[in-house]
Every structure is written in structure tokens, then in C-alpha cells.
Design a protein around this motif. Structure first.
Motif, PDB file in Angstrom:
ATOM      1  N   LEU A  38       0.774  -1.864  -0.275  1.00  0.00           N
ATOM      2  CA  LEU A  38       0.215  -0.210  -0.223  1.00  0.00           C
ATOM      3  C   LEU A  38       1.107   0.987  -0.282  1.00  0.00           C
ATOM      4  O   LEU A  38       0.094   2.697  -0.825  1.00  0.00           O
ATOM      5  CB  LEU A  38      -1.201  -0.055   1.289  1.00  0.00           C
ATOM      6  CG  LEU A  38      -1.708  -0.694   1.324  1.00  0.00           C
ATOM      7  CD1 LEU A  38      -2.724  -1.353   2.888  1.00  0.00           C
ATOM      8  CD2 LEU A  38      -3.231  -0.838   0.395  1.00  0.00           C
ATOM      9  N   TRP A  65      -9.499   9.345  -0.038  1.00  0.00           N
ATOM     10  CA  TRP A  65      -8.651   8.371   0.757  1.00  0.00           C
ATOM     11  C   TRP A  65      -7.654   7.167   0.656  1.00  0.00           C
ATOM     12  O   TRP A  65      -6.601   6.949   2.064  1.00  0.00           O
ATOM     13  CB  TRP A  65     -10.461   7.262   1.057  1.00  0.00           C
ATOM     14  CG  TRP A  65     -11.554   8.052   1.596  1.00  0.00           C
ATOM     15  CD1 TRP A  65     -12.389   8.468   0.976  1.00  0.00           C
ATOM     16  CD2 TRP A  65     -11.749   7.128   2.880  1.00  0.00           C
ATOM     17  NE1 TRP A  65     -13.634   8.579   1.788  1.00  0.00           N
ATOM     18  CE2 TRP A  65     -13.252   7.951   2.910  1.00  0.00           C
ATOM     19  CE3 TRP A  65     -11.227   6.647   3.528  1.00  0.00           C
ATOM     20  CZ2 TRP A  65     -13.631   8.179   4.051  1.00  0.00           C
ATOM     21  CZ3 TRP A  65     -12.187   6.175   5.250  1.00  0.00           C
ATOM     22  CH2 TRP A  65     -13.509   6.811   5.085  1.00  0.00           C
ATOM     23  N   SER A  66      -7.051   7.572  -0.514  1.00  0.00           N
ATOM     24  CA  SER A  66      -6.338   7.136  -1.350  1.00  0.00           C
ATOM     25  C   SER A  66      -4.749   7.825  -0.691  1.00  0.00           C
ATOM     26  O   SER A  66      -4.073   6.791  -0.260  1.00  0.00           O
ATOM     27  CB  SER A  66      -5.900   6.576  -2.689  1.00  0.00           C
ATOM     28  OG  SER A  66      -6.895   5.327  -3.363  1.00  0.00           O
ATOM     29  N   ILE A 104      -4.373   6.701   3.232  1.00  0.00           N
ATOM     30  CA  ILE A 104      -3.620   4.966   3.326  1.00  0.00           C
ATOM     31  C   ILE A 104      -2.844   5.098   3.011  1.00  0.00           C
ATOM     32  O   ILE A 104      -1.560   4.793   3.573  1.00  0.00           O
ATOM     33  CB  ILE A 104      -4.635   3.761   2.231  1.00  0.00           C
ATOM     34  CG1 ILE A 104      -6.155   4.247   3.093  1.00  0.00           C
ATOM     35  CG2 ILE A 104      -4.149   2.660   1.828  1.00  0.00           C
ATOM     36  CD1 ILE A 104      -7.116   3.153   2.006  1.00  0.00           C
ATOM     37  N   TYR A 153      -0.715   6.205   5.131  1.00  0.00           N
ATOM     38  CA  TYR A 153      -0.209   5.986   7.002  1.00  0.00           C
ATOM     39  C   TYR A 153       0.024   4.564   7.016  1.00  0.00           C
ATOM     40  O   TYR A 153       1.158   4.241   7.452  1.00  0.00           O
ATOM     41  CB  TYR A 153      -1.925   5.804   7.485  1.00  0.00           C
ATOM     42  CG  TYR A 153      -2.161   6.472   7.828  1.00  0.00           C
ATOM     43  CD1 TYR A 153      -2.157   7.100   9.220  1.00  0.00           C
ATOM     44  CD2 TYR A 153      -3.540   6.727   7.689  1.00  0.00           C
ATOM     45  CE1 TYR A 153      -3.003   7.724   9.337  1.00  0.00           C
ATOM     46  CE2 TYR A 153      -4.437   8.098   7.855  1.00  0.00           C
ATOM     47  CZ  TYR A 153      -3.937   7.921   9.417  1.00  0.00           C
ATOM     48  OH  TYR A 153      -4.467   9.125  10.337  1.00  0.00           O
ATOM     49  N   LEU A 158      -4.571   2.454  10.207  1.00  0.00           N
ATOM     50  CA  LEU A 158      -4.775   1.700   8.958  1.00  0.00           C
ATOM     51  C   LEU A 158      -6.278   1.082   9.138  1.00  0.00           C
ATOM     52  O   LEU A 158      -6.584   0.575   8.283  1.00  0.00           O
ATOM     53  CB  LEU A 158      -3.705   0.870   8.002  1.00  0.00           C
ATOM     54  CG  LEU A 158      -2.848   1.461   7.253  1.00  0.00           C
ATOM     55  CD1 LEU A 158      -1.554   0.698   6.526  1.00  0.00           C
ATOM     56  CD2 LEU A 158      -3.802   2.048   5.842  1.00  0.00           C
ATOM     57  N   VAL A 171      -8.862   3.290   9.302  1.00  0.00           N
ATOM     58  CA  VAL A 171      -9.577   3.697   8.269  1.00  0.00           C
ATOM     59  C   VAL A 171     -10.408   2.469   7.677  1.00  0.00           C
ATOM     60  O   VAL A 171     -11.368   2.773   6.670  1.00  0.00           O
ATOM     61  CB  VAL A 171      -8.700   3.940   7.263  1.00  0.00           C
ATOM     62  CG1 VAL A 171      -9.028   4.099   5.969  1.00  0.00           C
ATOM     63  CG2 VAL A 171      -7.644   5.159   7.765  1.00  0.00           C
ATOM     64  N   GLY A 172      -9.639   1.176   7.848  1.00  0.00           N
ATOM     65  CA  GLY A 172     -10.705  -0.112   7.909  1.00  0.00           C
ATOM     66  C   GLY A 172     -12.023  -0.305   8.044  1.00  0.00           C
ATOM     67  O   GLY A 172     -13.070  -0.412   7.423  1.00  0.00           O
ATOM     68  N   ALA A 200      -6.167   1.786  -3.447  1.00  0.00           N
ATOM     69  CA  ALA A 200      -5.320   1.976  -2.162  1.00  0.00           C
ATOM     70  C   ALA A 200      -6.980   1.369  -1.293  1.00  0.00           C
ATOM     71  O   ALA A 200      -6.574   0.718  -0.800  1.00  0.00           O
ATOM     72  CB  ALA A 200      -4.945   3.760  -2.120  1.00  0.00           C
ATOM     73  N   VAL A 201      -8.635   2.159  -1.540  1.00  0.00           N
ATOM     74  CA  VAL A 201      -9.113   1.641  -1.057  1.00  0.00           C
ATOM     75  C   VAL A 201      -9.693   0.270  -0.920  1.00  0.00           C
ATOM     76  O   VAL A 201      -9.498  -0.547   0.107  1.00  0.00           O
ATOM     77  CB  VAL A 201     -10.276   2.513  -0.843  1.00  0.00           C
ATOM     78  CG1 VAL A 201     -11.857   1.913  -0.637  1.00  0.00           C
ATOM     79  CG2 VAL A 201     -10.005   3.974  -0.979  1.00  0.00           C
ATOM     80  N   LEU A 235      -6.880  -2.244   0.406  1.00  0.00           N
ATOM     81  CA  LEU A 235      -6.596  -1.661   2.124  1.00  0.00           C
ATOM     82  C   LEU A 235      -7.897  -3.456   2.857  1.00  0.00           C
ATOM     83  O   LEU A 235      -7.783  -4.302   3.611  1.00  0.00           O
ATOM     84  CB  LEU A 235      -6.936  -0.394   2.488  1.00  0.00           C
ATOM     85  CG  LEU A 235      -7.122  -0.578   3.953  1.00  0.00           C
ATOM     86  CD1 LEU A 235      -6.159  -0.912   4.990  1.00  0.00           C
ATOM     87  CD2 LEU A 235      -7.208   1.558   4.670  1.00  0.00           C
TER      88      LEU A 235
END
Length: 726
Positions: free
Chosen positions: A58, A232-233, A236, A239, A254, A257-258, A277-278, A281
Motif C-alpha cells: 500500500l 482516502w487513497s 492510506i 499511513y 490503517l 481507516v478500514g 488503495a481503498v 486495504l
């Protein structure tokens, strides 16, 4: 002395009292997972992935930025209680000659301007930074930002200590100002804050002092700015970079965020899944077994398919998630779109096994092993039956491939694949080395690949629990050669001088037991061999696994007791993935008897062989049988009883009072073989005298006949001599 009938009654009662009333139950160590003990499941299951490892897909490491240590503290998802304390510890170490105490006094002020005016004797970077810190603590973030900017405006040589602190604190001040803004007069505050955090990292890379590792912390601060903007990306990725540099804050962030993404409804989550990335994750969390009630695997897989995306970089991960959910159709659909990653080939191997194609599975396993670095580690996990496994995917894949190699009869290849796993699958490798390979096959491998025992770094002998696999393998071979009677070959594979000496002494005793000229000499040798085994049998003859479990110093019973391998229940039988050919090898190499500490039975039999040779009325006869009985009385009472009966019926009852025969550690007398020699000569003389008394009339007649014959032949000789003279 007791009457014989009473002796027999007491014998049966005594043995009954010695029997345990119930089986003993002992707690064991944290036993490792055994692949060969769970063959079907090992091939079918796909272990959980590693969230830490998946994070590496990521984000990226920042060149020049070091790794996190204890100085990197949790900032958002944890507690900040230690941060002021840690800051004070660093400042105390940095600032000498009363500077630390002076800074502490200034920090107690409530006005930044007062700090600046009262701290004129301090270096400019300390005075200005402390003033900014006071303004920040008072909530005046604009004034704080101005002071931090003034620190950064100083010449580089005048701000070596506080440059990273000032840039990081500037970023935080600007971030707070952005959140406090009530109008749109300064829309660029988030961008300016992000630039300050980026500057923090650049200053640390350039060599400015960063004892609090604020450069790593700045990644999380900048990521939070992106989260506030629903980027968001970008969040991510930052992080993930923070986590890659070793910060637990990045990893925990992370997860948070998830969880926030999972809590979104389908309408809001579906468009976000177009962001790689979303998507990665969320799949990383599910692959690693991080469950969320709001995002079950079925929901993520369904939504991703609804996106209609054709090029999925994480198709192998999605296939793995579907496989673990038992949705093999979806797993195959994603697998068809996956590239040639190690995980994809691992899944192809398992899917081939489901289709019954072992050959294709073996080929896929070979590709899968090449797809993972040797040092990739998914960490520690609990497997079935609460067994632990440190999962290195390459080693696990080779272990699963070894199961197929065993099934098709490639026993040496199976051993090599398991042995390459080192400590991880040592017990599985040892099972093949000890029970499946022949002694010559094992010896050939060791002589070619493990030519010497590794030496400890400190020069001291290896402690038992720290012995590396190469040393364990050589010792395993040594004990197997000893069990086969190949003593000369065995000694060189023992690492410890004490073991080599014991092996040599045992060999000499066994050889003397066959070659000694006298019965007593042979008896003495038999008992010496028996005594060596009783003291050092585990080290000389013990099985690494069942039944002796040398791997745990003999402290626990055997662990290979699945439905496929149940030696305690008798010979191994063909079942599951255990072929008839492999079963034959297991049974051919089994201990005899198949009992825990099997060498005790061998020692007792040697002692019994020693009792065959001295006179039954000797102390040596009683003492050797006493030892044999004592060694087995707690593990095989019936066998021990047979030795005691022999003593009672052939020794004690023939010559009262009987020699001592007392059970217990060290209670049996040491056999006196010298006295046995004297007893043997006495009994031989007594036998001759007894025979003479019983046959005295015949002996007298024989004597007269011999004397008469002598007279006759003497006279005849004289007469013949006279005839010759005339």
C-alpha cells in the motif's frame, strides 16, 4: 524368610499397590503445528495472511528516513500521556549547563511574548521554539505558527536541535488553524500544513536532530489532513509508509481507516472501490483475518464484482479471500484474472488438488515457492487444536509440497523440503528422517549436506533447547545408527564428547558380551551395557519423536497421533494420504517395544541376559534381576513381575536367606561379579564332589578296573621284553 506360597501372594499384592490409580496428566509447552499430522487439512486450508506484510503493497519506504524505535509514540489511536515525559527526557539529555532547567521555567509561562523577553540568554532556536510551544499550549495556534516559522528562518547552523521540532509543530499549528477557520480567507491552510510535515521529513533526512522521530510521526499527521478532505487513497498511502518505517501508529491507523470504510453503505463504498488503495486495504484486512461485522467477505467480493473493473492488481488476494470463504467458483473467477504471484500459484495448487490433479498441484507449488522471498514472514498464528505456527509462506508451501512428495514416494525430496524450513517444521522433518528414510538414505544426505555440526558463536557448548537443526539432524542420525548396531559409524555424529564417550563405552560392553571367554566376563559386560542405557539411553538410542520424544528431552509423550499415524495403537495402517509404501517404512523403523523410553526395556533385557550367566545362588544373579525389575516396575509391571518371579523361583528359594532385593532408585545392590566367579568355582567343585559321592561304587569299580588293566599291561610289557632278550 517367607514361605513360598506367602511370597507369591505378597508378590501379586505388592505389584497391585505399585500401579498408578489414574493416568497422569501434565501440561505441555506451546507445541508447534505438525503438517504431517494434519495432511488433508494442511493441503486444503489457506492460512491467514499478514496485515503487516500486506501493508507493504500500500505504501513505500522513504529513502533516507530511518526506522521507528521506542521514540515513536502513538499519536491518535493510542495514548499521548508519555509524549511530554519523553520530550523532557530528550531535552534533559540535550541541554547542559542549566539550559534544561531554564527551558522548564520558561515553559511554565502563559504568554509567548514573556518567554521571548525573559529568555534572551538562551540560543535563538531554544528561545523561539519554547515561546511557540507556550503559545501552542495556550491554544493560540496562529502565534505558535509564527514562532515556529521564525525558528525555521534562522541560519541552518543555528537551528540544528529544533528544526524538525519546529517544522512538525508548524504543521500541527496550521492543521489546527484549518479546523478552526470560520471563513474561506485562508483555503490553503491544509496544503501549507502538509508542506510543513513534508519539510519535517526532509530536515530529518538532511541530518537535523530528530530524537523524537517526528519525521515518521509527520506521515500520520499529513495522512489525517487527507482523511479530513475525504482523500482516502492519499491517507492510506501515507499511513502505510508510516507503518513500513516501523510505526505501530501507522498500522493501527490503517485498521481504523478500514473500519471507517467498512461502515459506509453500499452507495458510498462502491465508488471508492475504484481506488486501488481503498480496495487493497479492505482486501488486506480480510486476507489477514481482521473481521468486521459491517464488511463480511461476501459483501466486499460482491461489490468489487459490481464495479466492473477488469484489471485488478489484487485479484490474487480477492481469490484467496473467496477460497477461504469456501466460494471456489468466485475464487477461480478472480484467479483467472490474477498474475503469477506466489499467492496466485499457491491457490492454483490448492485448486488443482480439489480437482484431483496432484501433478498440476506439484508444479504449481514449485512456482509458488519461487514467488515468495525466503525471509517473508507472516508472523505467529494459532492453528487447529490450539497449536502455534510461525508462518513463512515459502517454508509452508514447501512443507505442503512435501506431503505430495511423500504420497508419490519421493521420500528424500520430502525430507529436504521440510528440512529447509529449519526450526519451523523440524518435527515434521525429523519424522521423515527417523521413520520414512532408510538409515543409509539419511546418512547419505547428512554426509553430503550436513558435513559438520555448527559451532556456537561464544565457543560454549550448545544448550539443549538452542541446538540448530543441523546439529539435531546429526545427533538423530547418530542415535539411529546406534539403534542399528552401527556403533563405529555412529560416534562421529555425536557433537558432545560425553555422548561420544558413552557411545564408545556401550559399544565395548556389547562387544565384550559376545566375545568374553568366561561366562562371568560376559555377564559383567551385559550389565555394564544395561547400566549405560539406563543412565544415558535417551542420548544414545532415543527417538527424536515417538515414542521417546527426545525433541522435548523426553518430557512429553508422542505427538504423531492423528488418524493417519497412531503408533501407540499398534502398527501404522494405510489411511488418507498415507500410502502403503510409506506405511511399510514407518513400521519397519518403529521402536521395539513401541513404548515411551523404549531403551529401558532394552536395558532390562540386557540385565536379564546378564542374569543368565552367573550362578543362580550368587548375589550377582539377584542384583541383575533386581535392576531389571526396578527399571520397569513403574512402566511395565507385568514384565517386571516376570523378572521377580525368576529371582524368587530360581534364586531366593534355593538358598535362604536370599540376597537383598529392594526396589527404588539406587536400592538394588551392585552386582558382585568377582564373588560370582568364586561362587562359580565353588559350585563346580561341589558338583564334582557331589558326583563322586553319588557314584562312589562305580568309581571304585572303575578304579579297580583301571588298576587291574595297568598291572596286566605292565606284566605283558615285561614278558615281551624278556622274550626279546633271549
Amino acid at each position: 524368610m517367607f514361605h513360598p506360597e506367602w511370597q507369591r501372594r505378597l508378590l501379586s499384592v505388592g505389584f497391585g499397590l505399585l500401579l498408578p490409580l489414574s493416568p497422569a496428566v501434565a501440561c505441555g509447552p506451546d507445541f508447534p503445528y505438525l503438517l504431517l499430522n494434519d495432511r488433508q487439512n494442511a493441503l486444503a486450508q489457506l492460512p491467514e495472511g499478514s496485515f503487516t506484510q500486506e501493508i507493504r503493497n500500500l505504501g513505500t519506504a522513504i529513502p533516507g528516513l530511518g526506522g521507528a524505535s521506542e521514540a515513536t509514540l502513538p499519536q491518535y489511536w493510542g495514548s499521548n500521556d508519555r509524549l511530554p515525559m519523553q520530550r523532557d527526557e530528550v531535552e534533559k539529555a540535550q541541554l547542559q549547563d542549566g539550559l534544561f532547567e531554564r527551558v522548564q521555567q520558561l515553559r511554565a509561562f502563559t504568554a509567548a511574548t514573556e518567554v521571548e523577553s525573559q529568555g534572551v540568554e538562551l540560543p535563538a532556536e531554544l528561545r523561539l521554539y519554547t515561546a511557540g510551544a507556550v503559545a501552542f499550549a495556550q491554544g493560540d495556534h496562529r502565534q505558535a505558527a509564527e514562532y515556529f516559522q521564525r525558528v525555521l528562518a534562522l541560519p541552518a547552523e543555528q537551528r540544528k536541535l529544533r528544526s524538525t521540532w519546529a517544522a512538525y509543530s508548524l504543521g500541527r499549528s496550521l492543521a489546527f488553524m484549518s479546523g478552526e477557520a470560520t471563513d474561506a480567507s485562508e483555503p490553503d491552510l491544509p496544503q501549507r500544513a502538509a508542506a510543513a510535515f513534508e519539510q519535517t521529513r526532509q530536515l530529518a533526512i538532511e541530518g537535523f536532530d530528530d530524537p523524537l522521530e517526528l519525521a515518521i510521526a509527520s506521515l500520520g499527521e499529513e495522512a489525517r489532513l487527507h482523511l479530513q478532505a475525504d482523500a482516502w487513497s492519499q491517507a492510506i498511502v501515507l499511513y502505510a509508509s508510516q507503518a513500513i518505517h516501523g510505526s505501530e501508529t501507522g498500522t493501527s491507523s490503517l485498521r481504523e481507516v478500514g473500519a471507517d470504510l467498512a461502515a459506509l453503505d453500499d452507495q458510498h463504498l462502491l465508488p471508492l472501490l475504484h481506488q486501488q488503495a481503498v480496495r487493497q486495504l479492505l482486501s488486506a484486512m480480510l486476507l489477514a483475518g481482521i473481521q468486521s461485522s459491517s464488511l463480511p467477505a461476501e459483501r466486499l467480493l460482491r461489490l468489487i464484482q459490481q464495479t466492473g473493473i477488469q484489471q485488478l492488481d489484487d485479484a490474487d488476494r480477492l481469490a484467496a479471500i473467496a477460497y477461504r470463504e469456501g466460494d471456489y467458483t468466485t475464487a477461480q473467477r478472480f484467479l483467472d484474472r490474477a498474475a503469477g504471484s506466489g499467492l496466485a500459484w499457491w491457490l492454483r495448487a490448492k485448486m488443482a488438488l480439489r480437482a484431483g490433479d496432484s501433478q498440476a498441484a506439484s508444479q504449481a507449488y514449485a512456482e509458488a515457492a519461487k514467488g515468495f522471498p525466503e525471509d517473508e514472514n507472516w508472523g505467529w498464528r494459532r492453528n487447529g487444536d490450539w497449536l502455534n505456527e510461525t508462518l513463512k509462506p515459502r517454508c509452508r508451501i514447501e512443507g505442503e509440497s512435501a506431503i505430495l512428495a511423500l504420497e508419490r514416494g519421493d521420500y528424500l525430496q520430502a525430507f529436504e523440503q521440510l528440512y529447509r524450513g529449519g526450526d519451523l517444521y523440524w518435527e515434521d522433518a525429523a519424522a521423515v528422517a527417523e521413520r520414512v528414510l532408510t538409515t543409509d538414505e539419511l546418512k547419505g544426505y547428512v554426509d553430503s549436506h550436513v558435513t559438520s555440526a555448527p559451532a556456537p558463536a561464544d565457543g560454549e557448548p550448545w544448550s539443549y533447547w538452542d541446538r540448530p537443526p543441523a546439529l539435531r539432524l546429526r545427533e538423530l542420525l547418530a542415535r539411529r545408527l546406534m539403534r542399528d548396531g552401527r556403533y563405529d559409524e555412529a560416534r562421529g555424529y555425536f557433537a558432545q564428547a560425553e555422548q561420544r564417550q558413552a557411545a564408545g563405552a556401550y559399544q565395548q560392553a556389547r562387544q565384550r558380551a559376545q566375545s568374553a571367554w568366561t561366562d562371568i566376563g560376559r555377564a559383567e559386560a551385559y550389565f555394564q551395557a544395561a547400566s549405560i542405557l539406563r543412565r544415558q539411553g535417551m542420548e544414545l538410542l532415543g527417538y527424536e519423536l515417538g515414542p521417546d520424544n527426545y525433541v522435548y528431552a523426553g518430557n512429553y509423550p508422542e505427538r504423531y497421533n492423528s488418524a493417519e499415524v497412531v503408533p501407540d495403537a499398534g502398527p501404522v495402517a494405510t489411511a488418507g494420504l498415507l500410502s502403503a509404501a510409506e506405511v511399510q517404512r514407518w513400521n519397519a523403523s518403529a521402536a521395539e517395544p513401541y513404548r515411551r523410553f523404549h531403551y529401558r526395556w532394552i536395558a532390562a533385557d540386557l540385565a536379564s541376559s546378564a542374569a543368565d550367566l552367573p550362578p543362580e545362588r550368587s548375589q550377582a544373579f539377584a542384583s541383575t534381576l533386581c535392576a531389571a525389575t526396578d527399571w520397569l516396575i513403574n512402566v511395565d509391571p507385568q514384565r517386571a513381575q516376570s523378572y521377580y518371579r525368576r529371582y524368587v523361583e530360581h534364586g531366593a528359594l534355593r538358598l535362604p536367606p536370599a540376597p537383598a532385593f529392594v526396589f527404588g532408585v539406587g536400592a538394588c545392590e551392585t552386582p558382585d561379579f568377582q564373588a560370582a566367579r568364586k561362587r562359580q568355582w565353588i559350585e563346580r567343585g561341589q558338583a564334582i564332589s557331589q558326583a563322586a559321592r553319588e557314584h562312589r561304587i562305580a568309581l571304585a569299580a572303575l578304579t579297580l578296573m583301571i588298576a587291574g588293566a595297568a598291572v596286566y599291561w605292565r606284566r605283558r610289557a615285561k614278558k615281551a621284553a624278556g622274550n626279546t632278550s633271549s
